[in-house]
Design a protein around this motif. Structure first.
Motif, short mmCIF file in Angstrom:
data_model
loop_
_atom_site.label_atom_id
_atom_site.label_comp_id
_atom_site.label_asym_id
_atom_site.label_seq_id
_atom_site.Cartn_x
_atom_site.Cartn_y
_atom_site.Cartn_z
N LYS A 165 0.82 -1.22 0.00
CA LYS A 165 0.00 0.00 0.00
C LYS A 165 0.85 1.26 0.00
O LYS A 165 0.49 2.25 -0.61
N LYS A 166 1.98 1.23 0.71
CA LYS A 166 2.81 2.43 0.77
C LYS A 166 3.55 2.67 -0.53
O LYS A 166 3.87 3.80 -0.86
N ILE A 178 -1.69 -12.92 -1.11
CA ILE A 178 -3.06 -12.52 -1.45
C ILE A 178 -3.99 -12.66 -0.24
O ILE A 178 -4.89 -11.87 -0.05
N TYR A 179 -3.75 -13.67 0.59
CA TYR A 179 -4.58 -13.88 1.78
C TYR A 179 -3.81 -13.46 3.02
O TYR A 179 -2.59 -13.54 3.07
N ASP A 180 -4.55 -13.05 4.05
CA ASP A 180 -3.99 -12.74 5.37
C ASP A 180 -2.92 -11.65 5.33
O ASP A 180 -2.03 -11.63 6.16
N SER A 181 -3.00 -10.75 4.36
CA SER A 181 -2.04 -9.67 4.32
C SER A 181 -2.76 -8.34 4.50
O SER A 181 -3.78 -8.10 3.88
N TYR A 182 -2.19 -7.49 5.36
CA TYR A 182 -2.82 -6.20 5.63
C TYR A 182 -2.32 -5.13 4.69
O TYR A 182 -2.81 -4.00 4.73
N SER A 183 -1.31 -5.43 3.86
CA SER A 183 -0.68 -4.34 3.12
C SER A 183 -0.47 -4.63 1.64
O SER A 183 -0.26 -3.69 0.89
N THR A 184 -0.48 -5.89 1.20
CA THR A 184 -0.08 -6.19 -0.17
C THR A 184 -1.20 -5.89 -1.16
O THR A 184 -2.30 -6.39 -1.02
N VAL A 185 -0.90 -5.07 -2.17
CA VAL A 185 -1.85 -4.78 -3.24
C VAL A 185 -1.97 -6.02 -4.12
O VAL A 185 -0.96 -6.64 -4.46
N ARG A 186 -3.21 -6.38 -4.48
CA ARG A 186 -3.40 -7.64 -5.21
C ARG A 186 -3.25 -7.43 -6.72
O ARG A 186 -4.22 -7.44 -7.47
#
Lengths: 214, 178
Positions: free
Chosen positions: A98-99, A131-139
């Motif tokens: 996200k950053k 893709i799952y259980d991530s608070y920050s990764t853009v899909r």
């Protein structure tokens, strides 16, 4: 019914001397077709990549592909530029968080037309292992910028990256015209089963996850 | 038929080297000093490192001793991190200390409750702890007493929640479908 106003306007004007599809069908006016072919050939053989890597794919794509054994220079794409102003190929090599997403968008906006994007590796295609259980990764990089070619792998081998690069070169050679730079065919991914699109696969993954939470 | 005894396994049995003996002496000396400060100190047997468990209240006293006593000289804090154990309602804070003068490593383990996790800051002893404690606060929500500048370090300032806790969930995150 389903045709947007712009598309219907274009279809009314045809047959035009500046028809979008005439160049790659090799049927248009002889002069413009030849110039298009020449310009596209030149563009496709001198893709200058932007040095942009966010994780392990960067080692494979920026370093292993460019080093002497595999030699990116064979395809004219070895002139890595540290400035987006001088580059025309953005290789999204790695996880986008996200950053990082606004910075990636800025880099893309700073590049001059015509510009092309290759997304390499599982993370840049769909978020990959995050893709799952991530608070920050853009899909997927397509959520930030338009993508031309996807290269699967985790990370892809240099040969796979070359296949993606050659696919992009082929798209440039028979997809564009001088009148409409940047207008290309739909994104492609090598080795996708016929009749299945990237959107189908993504929708299936996201739908499965939504079902699990309820 | 019986197989002949395998000589190679017997000869390769672990033999204590001078370094191991030095380590054992060091650990004995360490435990003697720590028991005076904290009666609940325990050696963790499940670790390959030299590793002790201490109680929350004795943390600052123990750390001050380990830093300042010339017998131990732990002059470097290599890392500070946390394990989250939601079933046991506790979080386990780990400090890996290194003594460059004595060539020893020591892992300190402290358990805090998950509801109101609070620890004394060790940033007065090791300056690097200031940022490491900010990272732990950012990801796990442990608050540090007497920390000079306790705010988020990686995430946005208006972020809600602490994402590395096991039960963290927000609208962006997808759960596994299996």
């Amino acid at each position: 019914m389903g045709v947007t106003p712009q598309l219907s306007k274009i279809s009314q004007q045809s047959p035009s001397v500046f028809d979008l599809h005439s160049a790659h069908k090799k049927e248009g006016p002889a002069l413009l077709t030849s110039i298009d072919a020449l310009v596209n050939w030149a563009r496709s053989n001198s893709l200058w990549p932007l040095t942009f890597g966010t994780s392990c794919c960067a080692i494979e794509v920026m370093m292993a592909a460019g080093a002497a054994h595999h030699d990116l220079a064979r395809f004219g794409a070895e002139v890595a530029r540290p400035s987006p102003r001088q580059a025309d190929l953005l290789v999204v090599a790695g996880t986008i968080v996200k950053k990082m997403a606004p910075r990636l968008r800025t880099l893309y906006d700073q590049m001059a037309e015509p510009k092309y994007v290759i997304a390499t590796g599982a993370c840049a295609i769909s978020g990959g292992p995050f893709i799952y259980d991530s608070y920050s990764t853009v899909r997927g990089a397509h959520e930030i910028i338009p993508v031309d070619v996807y290269v699967p792998g985790c990370p892809p081998r240099p040969e796979a990256f070359f296949y993606g690069l050659l696919t992009l070169q082929k798209m440039i050679r028979d997809g564009e015209s001088l009148r409409r730079p940047g207008v290309r065919k739909a994104p492609v991914m090598a080795a996708l089963p016929p009749g299945i699109t990237m959107e189908d696969l993504r929708a299936e993954l996201i739908k499965g996850a939504k079902g699990a939470t309820t | 038929m019986t197989t002949p005894p395998n000589d190679s396994t017997q000869s390769s049995a672990p033999q204590s080297t001078p370094a191991d003996e030095l380590k054992a002496i060091f650990l004995t000396c360490l435990l003697d000093s720590l028991i005076a400060l904290d009666s609940g100190v325990k050696v963790r047997e499940d670790s390959s490192l030299m590793s002790v468990k201490i109680s929350e209240s004795a943390l600052l006293k123990v750390m001050t001793l380990l830093k300042q006593d010339s017998r131990f000289d732990f002059d470097q804090l290599q890392f500070h991190t946390v394990l989250d154990w939601p079933e046991e309602q506790r979080m386990e804070c780990l400090y890996l200390l290194n003594s460059t003068k004595k060539s020893q490593e020591l892992l300190i383990s402290v358990s805090v409750s998950r509801e109101k996790p609070q620890l004394p800051s060790v940033s007065k002893l090791w300056a690097i702890a200031e940022w490491q404690e900010r990272e732990v606060y950012d990801m796990f929500g442990i608050t540090y007493e007497n920390h000079p500048d306790l705010r988020r370090i990686f995430l946005d300032d208006d972020w809600q929640g602490f994402p590395l806790r096991k039960d963290y969930q927000d609208e962006f995150m997808l759960r596994k479908p299996w």
